[in-house]
Design a protein around this motif. Sequence first.
Motif, PDB file in Angstrom:
ATOM      1  N   VAL A   1     -42.005  28.419 -54.801  1.00 45.58           N
ATOM      2  CA  VAL A   1     -40.698  29.436 -54.003  1.00 45.58           C
ATOM      3  C   VAL A   1     -39.233  29.349 -55.299  1.00 45.58           C
ATOM      4  CG1 VAL A   1     -39.478  30.004 -52.572  1.00 45.58           C
ATOM      5  CG2 VAL A   1     -42.089  29.031 -52.072  1.00 45.58           C
TER       6      VAL A   1
ATOM      7  N   GLU B   1     -35.831  30.828 -55.358  1.00 45.68           N
ATOM      8  CA  GLU B   1     -34.557  31.678 -54.621  1.00 45.68           C
ATOM      9  C   GLU B   1     -33.339  31.144 -55.483  1.00 45.68           C
ATOM     10  OE1 GLU B   1     -33.611  29.679 -51.003  1.00 45.68           O
ATOM     11  OE2 GLU B   1     -35.926  29.177 -50.166  1.00 45.68           O
TER      12      GLU B   1
ATOM     13  N   HIS C   1     -43.120  33.525 -55.678  1.00 43.88           N
ATOM     14  CA  HIS C   1     -43.570  32.174 -55.496  1.00 43.88           C
ATOM     15  C   HIS C   1     -44.872  32.454 -55.593  1.00 43.88           C
ATOM     16  CE1 HIS C   1     -44.379  36.482 -53.525  1.00 43.88           C
ATOM     17  NE2 HIS C   1     -43.617  36.697 -53.215  1.00 43.88           N
TER      18      HIS C   1
ATOM     19  N   LEU D   1     -38.208  36.043 -48.095  1.00 43.96           N
ATOM     20  CA  LEU D   1     -38.209  34.928 -48.358  1.00 43.96           C
ATOM     21  C   LEU D   1     -38.640  34.533 -46.950  1.00 43.96           C
ATOM     22  CD1 LEU D   1     -34.989  33.788 -50.984  1.00 43.96           C
ATOM     23  CD2 LEU D   1     -37.479  32.982 -50.387  1.00 43.96           C
ATOM     24  N   ARG D   2     -38.153  34.511 -45.687  1.00 43.39           N
ATOM     25  CA  ARG D   2     -38.408  34.856 -44.634  1.00 43.39           C
ATOM     26  C   ARG D   2     -40.313  34.736 -43.993  1.00 43.39           C
ATOM     27  NH1 ARG D   2     -33.571  36.717 -42.812  1.00 43.39           N
ATOM     28  NH2 ARG D   2     -35.016  39.248 -42.895  1.00 43.39           N
TER      29      ARG D   2
ATOM     30  N   TRP E   1     -41.898  31.549 -47.372  1.00 36.27           N
ATOM     31  CA  TRP E   1     -42.012  30.918 -46.720  1.00 36.27           C
ATOM     32  C   TRP E   1     -43.102  30.889 -45.269  1.00 36.27           C
ATOM     33  CZ3 TRP E   1     -40.581  26.458 -48.990  1.00 36.27           C
ATOM     34  CH2 TRP E   1     -40.266  26.915 -50.121  1.00 36.27           C
ATOM     35  N   ARG E   2     -43.389  31.451 -43.927  1.00 34.72           N
ATOM     36  CA  ARG E   2     -44.172  31.499 -43.418  1.00 34.72           C
ATOM     37  C   ARG E   2     -45.498  31.266 -43.948  1.00 34.72           C
ATOM     38  NH1 ARG E   2     -45.610  28.515 -39.275  1.00 34.72           N
ATOM     39  NH2 ARG E   2     -47.549  29.010 -40.288  1.00 34.72           N
TER      40      ARG E   2
ATOM     41  N   GLU F   1     -45.885  29.693 -46.774  1.00 33.89           N
ATOM     42  CA  GLU F   1     -46.168  29.129 -47.411  1.00 33.89           C
ATOM     43  C   GLU F   1     -46.513  27.826 -46.992  1.00 33.89           C
ATOM     44  OE1 GLU F   1     -46.078  27.981 -50.729  1.00 33.89           O
ATOM     45  OE2 GLU F   1     -44.643  29.945 -51.849  1.00 33.89           O
ATOM     46  N   HIS F   2     -46.364  28.184 -45.844  1.00 34.10           N
ATOM     47  CA  HIS F   2     -46.380  26.847 -44.524  1.00 34.10           C
ATOM     48  C   HIS F   2     -48.151  27.382 -43.915  1.00 34.10           C
ATOM     49  CE1 HIS F   2     -47.153  25.257 -40.610  1.00 34.10           C
ATOM     50  NE2 HIS F   2     -46.129  24.035 -41.101  1.00 34.10           N
TER      51      HIS F   2
END
Length: 394
Positions: free
Chosen positions: A274, A276, A291, A335-336, A339-340, A342-343
């Motif tokens: 990612v 940023e 990403h 990005l919110r 990252w969800r 990505e997890h």
Amino acid sequence: MRTTVGIVGGGPAGLLLARLLHNAGVASVVLERRDRAYVERRQRAGILEQATVDALRAAGAGERMDREGMPHDGIELRFGRRAHRIDFPALTGGRRVMVYAQTEVVKDLIALQLADGGPLLFDAQVLGVDGADTSRPSVRYLHEGREQILTCSYVIGCDGFHGVARDGVPASVRTDFTRDYPYSWLGILAEAPPAQDELVYAHSARGFALASMRSPSVSRLYLQVPNGTDTADWPAERIWDELDARFAIDADPAGRLARGPVLSTAVLPMRSHVTEPMRFGRLFLAGDAAHIVPPTGAKGLNLAAADVIVLARALIEHTRTGSEELLDAYSDTCLRRVWRAEHFSYFMTTTLHTDPAQSAFDTRLQLAQLDRIASSKHAAAELAENYTGLPLPH
């Protein structure tokens, strides 16, 4: 040339953005460093979330997808020599996914763009993005043997992980987060009927395996292999034997995949990354330029589509009203979701793959987690909601 939006990269993200902008009357130019034939046969993801399907339809690129794509209402998990199906509509309020190869998405979008969209230049090698923090950024590129400049109001980097657009964000303001995995995938394209009507994800002591499809007669299959694997070490017979071993379950001990000619193989490294922020001045990053995810969660293409859907809304709003509120919120908004995803991709990868260094204790933890998904509606719903795609922000 001059245009409102300069798009670096003619993959699905860049082409979808160009189409959404064109439909709203916003001018753009797409620069793609490869030729058309290469772009249209570039093998990538084939699972489309509901939001991606809806966006393609809204862009006018859904006719062939709806005719030839394969809607899927679930996946099958295999572990501990047993199988468990995850029913997407029952767990998500009706959401599902579509199997439709990226190559076909790209063909559809290219045809639309060349028919009535803005300029789409193939074999246009972008050299760099200049003046991103000014009111008139520009893109330097080589095309037809000479260096040229595209001046824009905004530049959108959709040129992938190895592209040049990300370098337009100065190192002083950029943070890169990366995780490499200790295994790769051996990707296999075979002229053979799919193993099941839906995708099958297998955890086994021998490593991970995935059975997918490209059509009713062509299978897309994957095997976990060590990093640095040579495809020459995997002749067709070894591939089929290993797939049978990893998909084996007690309910069907003699079960074998339908075999056929192996059309191609490739080794795919696994990485999470990612960058940023996803914006610097008038340069915006989208898709793999910002990403990447391991492919286990089927999120790569869908994240890219979500980025450009959010960005198209922001650019159209600015064109119509002059407001920069959505543009200013672009990076944080995306990005919110990134990252969800990505997890979720990390969870699917580390739960289903066998790390060469992991202990028997680690393996039992993986099996306990998979058993939890198979026995709990709440755990299964969490997987199903993430797999089919979380709602896009409004």
